[in-house]
Scaffold this motif. Structure first.
Motif, PDB file in Angstrom:
ATOM      1  N   ALA A  10      20.460  17.950  27.374  1.00 55.03           N
ATOM      2  CA  ALA A  10      20.279  17.739  28.810  1.00 55.03           C
ATOM      3  C   ALA A  10      19.788  19.036  29.415  1.00 55.03           C
ATOM      4  O   ALA A  10      20.488  20.034  29.394  1.00 55.03           O
ATOM      5  N   PRO A  11      18.564  19.079  29.926  1.00 54.95           N
ATOM      6  CA  PRO A  11      18.024  20.322  30.449  1.00 54.95           C
ATOM      7  C   PRO A  11      18.716  20.729  31.736  1.00 54.95           C
ATOM      8  O   PRO A  11      19.298  19.911  32.442  1.00 54.95           O
ATOM      9  N   GLY A  12      18.618  22.012  32.046  1.00 60.05           N
ATOM     10  CA  GLY A  12      19.100  22.476  33.330  1.00 60.05           C
ATOM     11  C   GLY A  12      20.568  22.804  33.393  1.00 60.05           C
ATOM     12  O   GLY A  12      21.120  22.908  34.484  1.00 60.05           O
ATOM     13  N   THR A  13      21.256  22.974  32.276  1.00 57.00           N
ATOM     14  CA  THR A  13      22.661  23.358  32.333  1.00 57.00           C
ATOM     15  C   THR A  13      22.815  24.832  32.663  1.00 57.00           C
ATOM     16  O   THR A  13      23.877  25.257  33.092  1.00 57.00           O
ATOM     17  N   VAL A  14      21.780  25.626  32.444  1.00 56.80           N
ATOM     18  CA  VAL A  14      21.777  27.037  32.808  1.00 56.80           C
ATOM     19  C   VAL A  14      20.607  27.261  33.755  1.00 56.80           C
ATOM     20  O   VAL A  14      19.476  26.870  33.463  1.00 56.80           O
ATOM     21  N   ALA A  15      20.869  27.880  34.899  1.00 51.37           N
ATOM     22  CA  ALA A  15      19.807  28.128  35.864  1.00 51.37           C
ATOM     23  C   ALA A  15      18.828  29.166  35.318  1.00 51.37           C
ATOM     24  O   ALA A  15      19.213  30.099  34.616  1.00 51.37           O
ATOM     25  N   SER A  16      17.551  28.984  35.621  1.00 53.38           N
ATOM     26  CA  SER A  16      16.501  29.913  35.228  1.00 53.38           C
ATOM     27  C   SER A  16      16.044  30.713  36.435  1.00 53.38           C
ATOM     28  O   SER A  16      16.019  30.203  37.561  1.00 53.38           O
ATOM     29  N   ALA A  57      13.341  30.097  41.000  1.00 53.41           N
ATOM     30  CA  ALA A  57      14.479  29.683  40.178  1.00 53.41           C
ATOM     31  C   ALA A  57      14.594  28.180  40.190  1.00 53.41           C
ATOM     32  O   ALA A  57      14.151  27.507  41.129  1.00 53.41           O
ATOM     33  N   ASP A  58      15.167  27.630  39.122  1.00 54.59           N
ATOM     34  CA  ASP A  58      15.568  26.231  39.127  1.00 54.59           C
ATOM     35  C   ASP A  58      16.808  26.071  38.268  1.00 54.59           C
ATOM     36  O   ASP A  58      17.235  26.997  37.585  1.00 54.59           O
ATOM     37  N   GLY A  76      23.611  31.677  37.949  1.00 52.29           N
ATOM     38  CA  GLY A  76      24.849  31.928  37.221  1.00 52.29           C
ATOM     39  C   GLY A  76      26.056  31.417  37.978  1.00 52.29           C
ATOM     40  O   GLY A  76      25.971  30.490  38.784  1.00 52.29           O
ATOM     41  N   ARG A  77      27.200  32.063  37.751  1.00 49.55           N
ATOM     42  CA  ARG A  77      28.448  31.648  38.385  1.00 49.55           C
ATOM     43  C   ARG A  77      29.156  32.855  39.005  1.00 49.55           C
ATOM     44  O   ARG A  77      30.313  33.148  38.687  1.00 49.55           O
ATOM     45  N   PRO A  78      28.481  33.584  39.896  1.00 49.91           N
ATOM     46  CA  PRO A  78      29.107  34.785  40.452  1.00 49.91           C
ATOM     47  C   PRO A  78      30.162  34.458  41.496  1.00 49.91           C
ATOM     48  O   PRO A  78      30.130  33.402  42.139  1.00 49.91           O
TER      49      PRO A  78
END
Length: 631
Positions: A10-16, A57-58, A76-78
C-alpha cells in the motif's frame, strides 16, 4: 493467516519530501525547472514555491505552512517539546522559532521527521532530519544550491538524471553490508546523518549537525530511582506513539520486543496485538520465546512461518526496493511480519530497535571488554615478555591454547575502534583477494575504519563502551537496523515507530553509568534488572537472536533459492568489482562447510547484483570506467 509475498504494498505509508533551494530563479531546462515540471505533474502533491526555492511533499502526516516570503513542510511524526502558543500549529511554531533562534528551533522537535523550510523569500533554506536518523534525506549540491529528497530515487527523479555509481560506496557496502552515510551509492550525493542539516544562504551551502548524543558516566547513582524512571520513560514512549491508531508490535521473544508488547497492553488497557516470524530450521526458530511473552502478557498473538520459496520470490523485489544496496537478510522476515500485521488491519507497528545500542546489548561489547582486560597488564610486561613469547614459540599455531592466546593478544593490541572489524570478511580475507585490481585502485580500503574512528574519537563520551555505543547508534542503528525495519514496513504498507528511541529515554541512557550497562561481561545488566518481574525470567536469560534468516542453510536445501543466489554472484563477478576467484571460493565454502556464515556473505553480494540489475540503466558508468547495464 496467510501472507502473499508477491502482493503489492500500500503506497503512501511514509510521507515523501523533496525540493530544491538556492537559485535566484529557475534556469530554463535546468534542474530547478525539471523540479517544477515533475512536481506539477504529480497528482496529490502539496507544493510551496517561490523565487529560488520549492518544497513539495505527499503522503500521510505531512505538516505544512506557507506565509509571505516563507514556507515549511514536515514529513514524519514530530512532536513539539512543551506547549504551543494558543492557536499555533506545529509548522508555524517551528517557522517562528527558526526566524528567532535559527538552528536552536530544531531542539523543540521530538520524534521522527524530515523537514524543509525557506525564509526571506527563499534567500535562506534549511533541510534537516531527526536526532536518531529514523527519517532520511538525500541531497546534492548544484549551481549554488541543492536538490533534496527523502530518498536518492526522489533526488534522481527531480534531477532528471541518474548519476554514476560511487566506487567507494560499493566497497563500503561489501565491507559493511550497507552503504554508510554520509555518502550514497551515487556520485555527488550525500545523506544527512542523525541530527543533521544542510542550510543554503547567500549562495553558500552549509552542512552540519544540530544535535549529538551526550554520554555522562556519574560515579554515584540511586539504582531503585533509576529503575523507576526507566520504566516510566518506556511506558511514556509507547503511549506517545499509539493514540488514535490501530497499533501492534513486532514480537521476536527478546527483551526489547517483549518489553514493548507488555507496555503496549498496559497503555491501551487491552491485549496488545503482536506479530512473530518463525523458521523451519534448527537453531533459528525462536517463536517459542515469542509465545512465552504472548502468554505472559496475554497478547492477541499472530505467527507466520517463512519458507525458502518465499525468500526466493522476495529477494529480487526487496533488492529493487532499496534506494541504496542493502544486505541484511533479516529484511525478508521483517517485511513478511509487517505484511502479516497489515493483513490484520494494523496501521502502526512498534519496533524494539535501539535497546542494544542504548543499553549495551550486543555480544561484541562483552568481547571488547575481554580484550580491554589485556590493557591492564603493565605495558613493559606485555611488550617484553608476553607478546615476544607468543610470537616466537615454535609450533604455537598447532597448539590450541597458544593459538587462541596469540589471537587474543593480536586483537587486544589493535587500537579501538579498528579492532571492531577484526572478524570482518574483507579484513580476514584481504581486500586484494576480494576486489579486482582496477576497482581497488579507485577506492581507499581504510575508509570504513576511518568512518568508525571519526565517530568513536569525536563522541561526547569518556569510556570505550559509550564511544562504541556512539558508533553503533550512528552506523548499526541509523544506517542498518532502522533502514531495514522502516523500509520493509513501508513496502508492506504499514507505518512503524520506535518507543525505545524516544528522546527522553535516549537522554536517560546517556546519563546511565557505563558500569550498569555492561556489568563485567553481563550485557544490558541495568535494562534486565529494571525489567525483572515485568518480563519472564526465561526471556531475560535468553541470548539475542531476533528475526535472523537461515539463508545459508536454505540455500543448501532449496534448489531455486540456491540457483538464484549462485547465478547472482556469478553475474556480479563479471562487473569488475569483486574477483571471480573470490566468488568461486564463497560458493565452494558454502557447499563444504559453515553454510550459515558463507551463505550470509553470498546473500550480501547477490543483493548487490540484484540491486544493480534493478537500478542500472544501459550505458551507465561502471565504478572503474566501464559499463554497467541490466543483465
Amino acid at each position: 493467516m496467510s501472507v502473499d509475498p508477491s502482493a503489492a504494498s500500500a503506497p503512501g505509508t511514509v510521507a515523501s519530501l523533496w525540493g530544491w533551494a538556492g537559485w535566484q530563479a529557475p534556469p530554463p531546462g535546468g534542474r530547478a525547472a525539471l523540479m517544477h515540471e515533475r512536481t506539477n505533474a504529480r497528482a496529490g502533491v502539496r507544493r510551496h514555491g517561490g523565487v529560488g526555492w520549492a518544497i513539495a511533499a505527499d503522503g500521510p502526516g505531512v505538516v505544512e505552512h506557507a506565509e509571505p516570503g516563507g514556507a515549511i513542510v514536515i514529513a514524519g511524526r514530530p512532536r513539539w517539546r512543551g506547549s504551543l502558543d494558543p492557536g499555533e500549529s506545529l509548522a508555524t511554531a517551528i517557522l517562528r522559532a527558526y526566524r528567532a533562534t535559527g538552528l536552536q528551533a530544531l531542539e523543540h522537535l521530538q520524534g521522527a521527521f524530515a523537514l524543509a523550510l525557506a525564509v526571506d523569500d527563499g534567500r535562506e533554506s534549511l533541510v534537516a532530519i531527526d536526532r536518531v536518523g529514523i527519517a532520511t534525506l538525500t541531497w546534492c549540491a548544484a549551481g549554488g544550491g541543492l536538490l533534496f529528497g527523502t530518498t536518492a530515487d526522489l533526488v534522481n527523479a527531480c534531477a532528471g538524471e541518474r548519476p554514476g555509481l560511487d566506487p567507494q560506496s560499493l566497497f563500503n557496502y561489501v565491507f559493511l553490508h550497507m552503504v554508510p552515510g554520509p555518502a550514497t551509492v551515487f556520485r555527488g550525493q550525500r545523506r544527512l546523518p542523525p541530527g543533521g542539516y544542510v542550510r543554503v544562504a547567500a549562495g553558500l551551502v552549509e552542512e552540519g549537525t544540530y544535535w549529538r548524543m551526550h554520554f555522562d558516566d556519574p560515579a554515584r547513582h540511586d539504582l531503585p530511582a533509576l529503575k523507576r524512571e526507566f520504566l516510566e520513560l518506556v511506558e511514556r514512549g509507547v503511549a506517545a506513539r499509539v493514540g488514535g491508531v490501530r497499533a501492534g508490535c513486532f514480537l521476536s521473544g527478546g527483551t526489547d520486543s517483549s518489553t514493548i508488547a507488555g507496555m503496549l497492553g498496559r497503555v491501551t488497557r487491552a491485549p496488545a496485538r503482536t506479530y512473530s516470524i518463525g523458521f523451519e530450521a534448527a537453531g533459528y526458530d525462536e517463536v517459542e520465546y515469542a509465545r512465552m511473552a504472548a502468554r505472559h502478557f496475554r497478547t492477541d498473538h499472530h505467527e507466520y512461518y517463512v519458507t525458502p520459496a518465499e525468500v526466493t520470490a522476495l529477494a529480487p523485489r526487496i533488492a529493487a526496493y532499496w534506494d541504496q544496496p542493502f544486505g541484511n537478510a533479516s529484511a525478508v522476515p521483517t517485511h513478511l511480519c509487517a505484511q502479516l500485521a497489515r493483513a490484520d488491519g494494523i496501521e502502526l507497528l512498534l519496533g524494539g530497535d535501539g535497546g542494544d545500542e542504548l543499553f549495551g546489548g550486543n555480544d561484541r561489547y562483552a568481547t571488547q571488554a575481554m580484550l580491554a582486560w589485556y590493557e591492564r597488564v603493565p605495558r613493559m610486561l606485555r611488550r617484553s615478555v608476553v607478546e615476544p613469547l607468543l610470537e616466537r614459540v615454535p609450533g604455537a599455531d598447532r597448539i590450541g591454547v597458544l593459538r587462541k592466546a596469540r589471537g587474543y593478544v593480536r586483537q587486544a593490541t589493535t587500537p579501538m575502534p579498528e579492532r571492531m572489524h577484526a572478524y570482518n570478511m574483507v579484513v580476514r580475507t584481504s581486500a586484494e583477494a576480494v576486489f579486482c585490481d582496477d576497482f581497488l585502485a579507485t577506492v581507499a580500503p581504510d575508509t570504513p575504519a576511518q568512518l568508525f574512528g571519526a565517530v568513536y574519537r569525536s563522541a561526547d563520551a569518556r569510556g570505550w563502551l559509550n564511544r562504541v555505543l556512539a558508533v553503533d547508534l550512528r552506523y548499526t542503528l541509523a544506517d542498518n537496523d532502522l533502514r531495514k525495519v522502516s523500509s520493509m514496513c513501508d513496502l508492506a504498507g504499514v507505518a512503524v515507530d520506535y518507543p525505545l528511541l524516544d528522546d527522553d529515554l535516549m537522554a536517560f541512557s546517556g546519563r546511565l553509568p557505563a558500569a550498569l550497562k555492561l556489568k563485567g561481561l553481563r550485557l544490558r545488566w541495568f535494562f534486565k534488572e529494571a525489567l525483572r518481574g515485568f518480563l519472564p525470567d526465561a526471556i531475560l536469560r535468553k541470548r539475542k537472536h531476533g528475526f535472523g534468516l537461515p539463508i545459508g542453510v536454505w540455500m543448501r536445501t532449496h534448489a531455486p533459492l540456491r540457483t538464484l543466489m549462485y547465478d547472482a554472484v556469478d553475474s556480479l563477478a563479471s562487473r569488475g568489482i569483486v574477483r571471480r576467484s573470490f566468488v568461486e571460493r564463497l560458493i565452494a565454502h558454502h557447499r563444504a562447510d559453515a553454510p550459515a556464515y558463507w551463505g550470509g556473505e553470498i546473500w550480501v553480494l547477490a543483493q548487490l547484483e540484484l540491486w544493480l540489475q534493478a537500478h542500472a540503466t544501459p550505458g551507465a558508468s561502471a565504478p572503474h570506467g566501464g559499463q554497467i547495464s541490466p543483465s
